[in-house]
Design a protein around this motif. Structure first.
Motif, PDB file in Angstrom:
ATOM      1  N   ALA A  89       8.297  -5.594  -2.510  1.00 35.35           N
ATOM      2  CA  ALA A  89       8.103  -3.937  -2.232  1.00 35.35           C
ATOM      3  C   ALA A  89       7.914  -3.293  -0.942  1.00 35.35           C
ATOM      4  O   ALA A  89       8.773  -2.303  -0.828  1.00 35.35           O
ATOM      5  CB  ALA A  89       5.460  -4.038  -1.886  1.00 35.35           C
ATOM      6  N   VAL A  90       8.777  -4.265   0.172  1.00 33.10           N
ATOM      7  CA  VAL A  90       9.327  -4.372   1.237  1.00 33.10           C
ATOM      8  C   VAL A  90      10.371  -3.549   0.382  1.00 33.10           C
ATOM      9  O   VAL A  90      10.860  -2.451   1.568  1.00 33.10           O
ATOM     10  CB  VAL A  90       8.925  -4.890   2.054  1.00 33.10           C
ATOM     11  N   ARG A  91      11.134  -4.031   0.095  1.00 32.75           N
ATOM     12  CA  ARG A  91      11.816  -3.253  -0.041  1.00 32.75           C
ATOM     13  C   ARG A  91      12.521  -2.009  -0.758  1.00 32.75           C
ATOM     14  O   ARG A  91      13.007  -0.920  -0.817  1.00 32.75           O
ATOM     15  CB  ARG A  91      13.322  -4.762  -1.222  1.00 32.75           C
ATOM     16  N   ALA A  92      11.143  -1.837  -1.435  1.00 28.14           N
ATOM     17  CA  ALA A  92      11.547  -0.426  -2.374  1.00 28.14           C
ATOM     18  C   ALA A  92      11.250   0.436  -1.392  1.00 28.14           C
ATOM     19  O   ALA A  92      11.386   1.800  -1.238  1.00 28.14           O
ATOM     20  CB  ALA A  92       9.484  -0.225  -3.411  1.00 28.14           C
ATOM     21  N   VAL A  93       9.771   0.234  -0.599  1.00 29.80           N
ATOM     22  CA  VAL A  93       9.995   1.057   0.771  1.00 29.80           C
ATOM     23  C   VAL A  93      10.836   1.752   1.745  1.00 29.80           C
ATOM     24  O   VAL A  93      11.258   2.440   2.469  1.00 29.80           O
ATOM     25  CB  VAL A  93       8.562   0.548   1.429  1.00 29.80           C
TER      26      VAL A  93
ATOM     27  N   ALA B  64       0.745  -1.234   0.401  1.00 28.97           N
ATOM     28  CA  ALA B  64       0.137   0.027   0.194  1.00 28.97           C
ATOM     29  C   ALA B  64       1.454   1.261  -0.111  1.00 28.97           C
ATOM     30  O   ALA B  64       0.746   2.476  -0.383  1.00 28.97           O
ATOM     31  CB  ALA B  64      -0.735   0.052   1.141  1.00 28.97           C
ATOM     32  N   VAL B  65       2.006   1.289   1.082  1.00 32.58           N
ATOM     33  CA  VAL B  65       2.790   2.707   1.096  1.00 32.58           C
ATOM     34  C   VAL B  65       3.526   2.245  -1.106  1.00 32.58           C
ATOM     35  O   VAL B  65       4.316   3.890  -0.827  1.00 32.58           O
ATOM     36  CB  VAL B  65       3.629   2.612   2.285  1.00 32.58           C
TER      37      VAL B  65
ATOM     38  N   ARG C 290       3.347   5.843  -2.528  1.00 34.05           N
ATOM     39  CA  ARG C 290       4.141   6.854  -3.274  1.00 34.05           C
ATOM     40  C   ARG C 290       4.743   6.421  -4.615  1.00 34.05           C
ATOM     41  O   ARG C 290       5.560   7.499  -4.748  1.00 34.05           O
ATOM     42  CB  ARG C 290       5.751   6.228  -2.430  1.00 34.05           C
ATOM     43  N   GLY C 291       4.072   5.771  -5.311  1.00 28.82           N
ATOM     44  CA  GLY C 291       4.774   5.730  -7.069  1.00 28.82           C
ATOM     45  C   GLY C 291       5.449   5.004  -6.581  1.00 28.82           C
ATOM     46  O   GLY C 291       6.914   5.424  -7.883  1.00 28.82           O
ATOM     47  N   LEU C 292       6.326   3.965  -6.075  1.00 28.62           N
ATOM     48  CA  LEU C 292       7.328   3.475  -6.647  1.00 28.62           C
ATOM     49  C   LEU C 292       7.652   2.129  -7.729  1.00 28.62           C
ATOM     50  O   LEU C 292       6.426   0.863  -7.879  1.00 28.62           O
ATOM     51  CB  LEU C 292       7.889   2.727  -4.914  1.00 28.62           C
ATOM     52  N   SER C 293       8.157   1.970  -7.963  1.00 31.53           N
ATOM     53  CA  SER C 293       7.979   0.764  -9.161  1.00 31.53           C
ATOM     54  C   SER C 293       8.592  -0.179  -8.243  1.00 31.53           C
ATOM     55  O   SER C 293      10.213  -0.627  -7.558  1.00 31.53           O
ATOM     56  CB  SER C 293       9.864   1.616  -9.814  1.00 31.53           C
ATOM     57  N   VAL C 294       7.853  -1.310  -8.632  1.00 29.05           N
ATOM     58  CA  VAL C 294       8.287  -2.189  -7.844  1.00 29.05           C
ATOM     59  C   VAL C 294       7.930  -3.363  -8.651  1.00 29.05           C
ATOM     60  O   VAL C 294       6.567  -3.601  -9.170  1.00 29.05           O
ATOM     61  CB  VAL C 294       7.500  -2.775  -6.543  1.00 29.05           C
TER      62      VAL C 294
END
Length: 267
Positions: free
Chosen positions: A133-137, A59-60, A64-68
Motif C-alpha cells: 500500500a505504501v508503494r502504491a501510494v 487508507a489513502v 484513491r482506488g489504487l490496486s494493492v
C-alpha cells in the motif's frame, strides 16, 4: 491501549504487539535492546510509527482506488523485521540503485538501496519496503514529478567531467582502442604529429591513428534526479498527511520527539 488515531478512529495496538513479538522471537532477536530499557521503548515507538505509516497509506490507497496486493508484513519475514533491529536510515540496506521503483503490486517486500533509505528516513523506508500500500501510494503521489531541463543542466554543470579520449589504432596485425596516455610516450608523440593516414614506426612499434574518439564519462542524470525528487516529494506529502490525519498517543510518540522522555543522546 491503542496504537494511535487515524482520522479520529482508534487503531488497535494488536498489530504492534504482534510485530514486536515477531521481532523478539525472530532470528535477530539478540540484536534487540533489553526489554524495558529506554532503547527498547524507542524501538517500540519506531515500530509503532512504521505501522501508523502503513495504516495511513492503506487508507489513502483505498480512497484513491489504487490496486494493492497483499504484502508480507513483519509478522512474517518482512523487511521491517530485519531493519527494526537498528532504527536508523542505514538499517535499511538492499541491492540495486537509488531508484524507488519496485512495483506497487509486488506481493512481497521491496528492497531499497542505502541512498533511497536515507532520503526517505528509516520509518518511511521500512514501511515502503514492507507494505504494498505504501508503494502504491508512493507511485500515485509522485507519478507526475520529473526533473526540469534546468535541473539536469545544473547537475551536469556541477558534476560533469570532460569526455575520455580514445584512439582507434591500426597495427600490422589488427586494430584496437587505447587511451593515448597508456601508450609508449615516443609512439604517442609520433602519432599526434603524423599526417592523417600516415603509418609511424617508433622502435619496435608500428601503428596508424585511424580516429580519435571522445567517450562521455557521465551517464544521463535524469533518472537519478527523478528518483531523488520523487522521494523528497513523497516525504513532504507524507509529513503533511501524518500531521493532518494521525494522532499519536502517550508512550508511542515519534522516537525523535524531543518532548518524550527517552529522546536523549548517549555514548
Amino acid at each position: 491501549m491503542i496504537l494511535g488515531l487515524l482520522d479520529g478512529r482508534p487503531l488497535p495496538r494488536t498489530a504492534l504487539d504482534e510485530r514486536l513479538a515477531a521481532l523478539r522471537n525472530g532470528p535477530r532477536s539478540t540484536a534487540l535492546p533489553r526489554p524495558g530499557s529506554s532503547e527498547d521503548r524507542q524501538l517500540i515507538r519506531w515500530v509503532a510509527q512504521v505501522l501508523l505509516t502503513e495504516a495511513l497509506c492503506e487508507a489513502v490507497a483505498a480512497e484513491r482506488g489504487l490496486s494493492v496486493t497483499a504484502s508480507v508484513t513483519a509478522s512474517g519475514p518482512a523487511s521491517v523485521a530485519a531493519s527494526a533491529t537498528a532504527p536508523g536510515p542505514a538499517s535499511v540496506t538492499a541491492p540495486g540503485n537509488a531508484s524507488v521503483a519496485a512495483s506497487a503490486t509486488a506481493p512481497g517486500p521491496a528492497r531499497l538501496d542505502q541512498q533511497a533509505a536515507v532520503e526517505l528516513g528509516s520509518i518511511t523506508a521500512a514501511a515502503y519496503e514492507g507494505s504494498a500500500a505504501v508503494r502504491a501510494v508512493y507511485d500515485s503521489v509522485t507519478a507526475e514529478i520529473e526533473p526540469t531541463p534546468a535541473d539536469v543542466a545544473h547537475y551536469r554543470a556541477l558534476t560533469g567531467r570532460p569526455p575520455v579520449t580514445r584512439w582507434h589504432l591500426v597495427l600490422p596485425d589488427g586494430t584496437f582502442e587505447a587511451d593515448p596516455d597508456t601508450l609508449p610516450t615516443a609512439l604517442a608523440e609520433a602519432l599526434r604529429t603524423a599526417a592523417p593516414g600516415e603509418w609511424v614506426t617508433v622502435g619496435p612499434w608500428t601503428a596508424l591513428l585511424l580516429a580519435t574518439l571522445a567517450i562521455p564519462q557521465d551517464p544521463d542524470p535524469a533518472p537519478a534526479l527523478r528518483d531523488a525528487a520523487r522521494r523528497a516529494a513523497f516525504v513532504r506529502w507524507l509529513d503533511r498527511e501524518r500531521a493532518q490525519r494521525l494522532t499519536l498517543v502517550e508512550g508511542l510518540e515519534h522516537p525523535g520527539d524531543p518532548a518524550q522522555p527517552d529522546n536523549h543522546h548517549r555514548h
